[in-house]
Design an enzyme around this catalytic site. Structure first.
Site, PDB file in Angstrom:
ATOM      1  N   ASP A 349       0.833  -1.188   0.000  1.00  0.00           N
ATOM      2  CA  ASP A 349       0.000   0.000   0.000  1.00  0.00           C
ATOM      3  C   ASP A 349       0.880   1.255   0.000  1.00  0.00           C
ATOM      4  O   ASP A 349       1.864   1.337   0.742  1.00  0.00           O
ATOM      5  CB  ASP A 349      -0.894  -0.029   1.245  1.00  0.00           C
ATOM      6  CG  ASP A 349      -1.813   1.155   1.343  1.00  0.00           C
ATOM      7  OD1 ASP A 349      -2.691   1.302   0.483  1.00  0.00           O
ATOM      8  OD2 ASP A 349      -1.653   1.948   2.305  1.00  0.00           O
ATOM      9  N   GLU A 385       1.521  -0.514  -5.038  1.00  0.00           N
ATOM     10  CA  GLU A 385       0.585   0.552  -5.363  1.00  0.00           C
ATOM     11  C   GLU A 385       1.468   1.775  -5.592  1.00  0.00           C
ATOM     12  O   GLU A 385       2.014   2.334  -4.631  1.00  0.00           O
ATOM     13  CB  GLU A 385      -0.398   0.809  -4.212  1.00  0.00           C
ATOM     14  CG  GLU A 385      -1.381   1.914  -4.548  1.00  0.00           C
ATOM     15  CD  GLU A 385      -2.276   2.302  -3.382  1.00  0.00           C
ATOM     16  OE1 GLU A 385      -3.430   2.686  -3.622  1.00  0.00           O
ATOM     17  OE2 GLU A 385      -1.811   2.229  -2.221  1.00  0.00           O
TER      18      GLU A 385
END
Length: 703
Positions: A349, A385
């Site tokens: 993330d 990401e």
């Protein structure tokens, strides 16, 4: 009196050897550390407090005979309370072990969690004296033994990988065939009905939204909500107890059982991990773990004012991977999940936050070097990401060899094209062909591109074709949260409707997205429930909605069943034909006879420069020859593929598309046509490409 041993500095955390438990915790700036033990039958009762007298290279340690699995514990860390120097020690605050392998109990929100005195006069210049022992979860000593049998992390080749992003609870909470006691749990996710569904789709890997132990945000708790998504980690080694059917202390065993069952079915397990920040928030947030253990080491502080945090995550803080021990924490956590928990990969993330230096994102970051040289972590799937909230945060295409990325350029381009926007033909071609413009120059392959149209963050596929605007009122933030740039279209009505024509075009556009995903070079990723039209009623930021709004509704009406069968069909075609899932980019050649890929216009001729530059262009043909398969068989020879022709019409007018002649005599066959439910035979040199539709054809040589 409890008998103690000196213990060892390694491994960090609480480690039981069958006779005793070794406790080891890192802190550079502490002056004393106390280990607190609690009664497992009455977790609020502190049974002992023991000072750690041994310190080796900034690791404090002690051994306790006759202390074993199930023991609850925490720490109190003494040191200077000097925010101006980056230090926030406060022994009144009970702390979690940063290396805890299991965590029991929730965070009980109260002002007593604050490490500093509040109020205008105090600011954060003085420590809060209130004891937080009754407010903080307990770390748990665990027995890590497990009968794995022959199980090992899987190694599904990237070119055969199809990823399915899902939430452990949301996937199973409403499944009628999963036993009630297992719904919403690790064991429920690994149950036969769910596994059968995944296999029927052709899925090879589940990407689980965060399963590290997390803490709900205070502002959500005050509004009666929860952090459903879980991007608020407080324990990087502990499986989240929310998803354990047998209580929090069973979380480790149940997680392992889930992985073993999924592996047995041939499904990889990829974890969405949040190493960019923690649940402790900004300087006014709670003191639960890292802040009280060694704030100046774990967090990135503002050099101009160390009382403040650098925040590249939008969550109040950023972990400092420039600190060797913090980097060790992340690496130890990753290695633990691979070696002890048998997971097969990670999706990071806000990954740029892990590789930022004083200037900005560093593609040559030491963190990437640590990953690449590690003999365990470097062998699993690594997905970034590739954006965060820091300066220059959009880093698609800039991660090193060995990493794949969520391709936001793919998502945005395909959304605009299928919405009906003109002028995107060139960009569409790049995305269909694997995004060589982003990855090839750096020596990366098409599998560096994780192709997605939707994910947990944003509209579901059904909402993408049903809403022009977000509808996040249920979140209690006045619909101000969530992105306003969704590249969506409602096709004539906002939200639910009975209008037949509107429903028909929505279904077609949804099929367009699924087929494009299946037939694009790169790695396709589905968001759970998109295959049956799951809706969140226009909520594009449902992070705090733990209920039917976000749960997978398994009831199938006719429309949902048709979409499910369509998804199975297009992914089966992808699996069967290696030319649509190449391992390398298409080779460019000035000779037509050597060309692997042809881009065609509606008259069947090759696209010219003027066609690519046509701002009103909506139609494109992609011809891939059967000879271009680069997938080897067991003997190393290329697996035979089929010549395919993919036709796309993103515009509002139907057109005739002339089929190209092939050097080998044969006939074209229709495999997929999103404008109708059943394929029809080709009876002429041209096919009608209906407005807003996609057709896939294959060429069958005669004889």
């Amino acid at each position: 009196m409890i008998r103690t041993l000196p213990g060892c500095a390694h491994p960090l955390g609480a480690t039981w050897n069958g006779d005793a438990t070794n406790f080891a915790i890192f802190s550079t700036h502490a002056i004393a550390i106390e280990l607190c033990l609690f009664d497992s039958a009455a977790p609020s009762v502190e049974t002992a407090r023991i000072r750690l007298s041994e310190r080796t290279n900034d690791v404090w340690h002690i051994g306790l005979p006759h202390i074993g699995p199930g023991q609850l514990y925490g720490y109190r860390v003494h040191g200077p309370y000097a925010p101006h120097a980056g230090h926030r020690f406060n022994p009144a605050k009970l702390l979690l072990d940063p290396y805890a392998k299991a965590i029991a109990g929730p965070v009980r929100w109260s002002d007593g969690l604050s490490g500093h005195l509040e109020g205008i006069s105090a600011g954060d210049t003085a420590p809060d004296p209130r004891d937080s022992g009754g407010l903080v979860p307990r770390s748990v000593v665990v027995d890590t033994s497990f009968d794995w049998g022959e199980d090992q992390p899987l190694r599904t080749p990237w070119d055969r990988t199809v990823i399915y992003e899902c939430h452990v609870k949301g996937m199973t909470a409403m499944h009628p065939q999963v036993p009630a006691e297992l719904r919403g749990t690790y064991l429920g996710l690994a149950s036969e009905p769910v596994v059968d569904h995944l296999l029927s789709l052709g899925i090879t890997a589940v990407e689980l939204m965060p399963v590290h132990q997390m803490a709900d945000d205070r502002h959500l708790v005050q509004r009666g909500l929860t952090n459903y998504w879980g991007y608020n980690t407080i324990g990087f080694f502990a499986p989240d107890g929310r998803f354990a059917s047998g209580g929090e202390v069973s979380q480790v065993q149940e997680f392992k059982s889930m992985v073993k069952a999924l592996h047995r079915a041939g499904l990889e397990v990829i974890l969405d991990v949040v190493y960019n920040h923690t649940a402790e928030g900004d300087r006014f947030g709670p003191t639960i773990c890292f802040r009280g253990v060694d704030n100046a080491s774990y967090y990135r502080l503002d050099p101009a004012d160390p009382a403040r945090y650098l925040d590249f995550t939008g969550c109040g803080n950023t972990l400092d991977l420039g600190n060797a021990f913090t980097t060790q924490l992340v690496m130890d956590s990753l290695r633990y999940w691979v070696t002890d928990m048998h997971v097969d990969g990670f999706r990071f993330d806000l990954a740029p936050a892990l590789a930022r230096d004083a200037v900005g994102f560093d593609a040559l970051s030491p963190f990437f070097d640590e990953i690449r040289q590690d003999p365990v972590i470097s062998r699993v799937k690594l997905i970034a990401e590739p954006w965060d909230l820091g300066p220059g945060g959009y880093q698609v295409g800039r991660f090193p060899v060995g990493w794949a990325e969520w391709n936001g350029r793919y998502r945005d381009t395909l959304r605009r094209f299928w919405r009906g926007d003109g002028g995107h033909i060139g960009e569409v071609a790049s995305r269909l062909a694997g995004s060589s413009d982003l990855y090839e120059a750096a020596g990366r392959s098409p599998q560096a591109s994780i192709n997605l149209v939707t994910c947990h963050d944003g509209f579901t596929l059904q909402d993408l074709v049903s809403y022009a605007e977000k509808h996040n009122e249920a979140n209690g933030e006045g619909n101000r949260d969530g992105s306003t740039h969704n590249e969506s279209r409602n096709w004539g009505a906002e939200g639910p409707t009975d209008a037949t024509l509107v429903l028909r075009i929505r279904d077609r556009i949804a099929r367009n997205f699924l087929a494009t995903l299946a037939f694009s070079q790169g790695v396709p990723m589905l968001s759970h429930g998109d295959e049956i039209g799951r809706t969140q009623r226009g909520n594009n930021n449902a992070y705090c909605q733990d209920g039917p709004l976000t749960w997978f509704d398994w009831r199938l009406d006719c429309s949902r069943r048709e979409l499910l069968e369509f998804t199975r069909t297009v992914l089966a075609i992808r699996a069967a034909n290696p030319v649509v899932r190449r391992r390398t980019f298409f080779a460019a050649s000035p000779l037509a006879a050597d060309r692997e890929l042809w881009w065609l216009r509606p008259d069947g001729k090759e696209m010219a420069a003027t066609d690519w530059n046509d701002r009103s262009g909506h139609v494109l043909g992609m011809l891939i020859r059967d000879e271009v398969s680069d997938v080897p068989d067991e003997q190393g020879s290329p697996v035979a593929g089929e010549t395919v022709l993919l036709l796309l019409n993103g515009g509002g007018r139907s057109c005739a598309f002339t089929l190209p002649r092939r050097p080998v005599r044969g006939r074209w066959e229709e495999l997929v046509n999103t404008a109708r439910s059943k394929s029809q035979p080709i009876r002429s040199r041209a096919v009608i490409l209906v407005a807003h539709s996609l057709i896939l054809l294959r060429h069958r040589p005669e004889g």
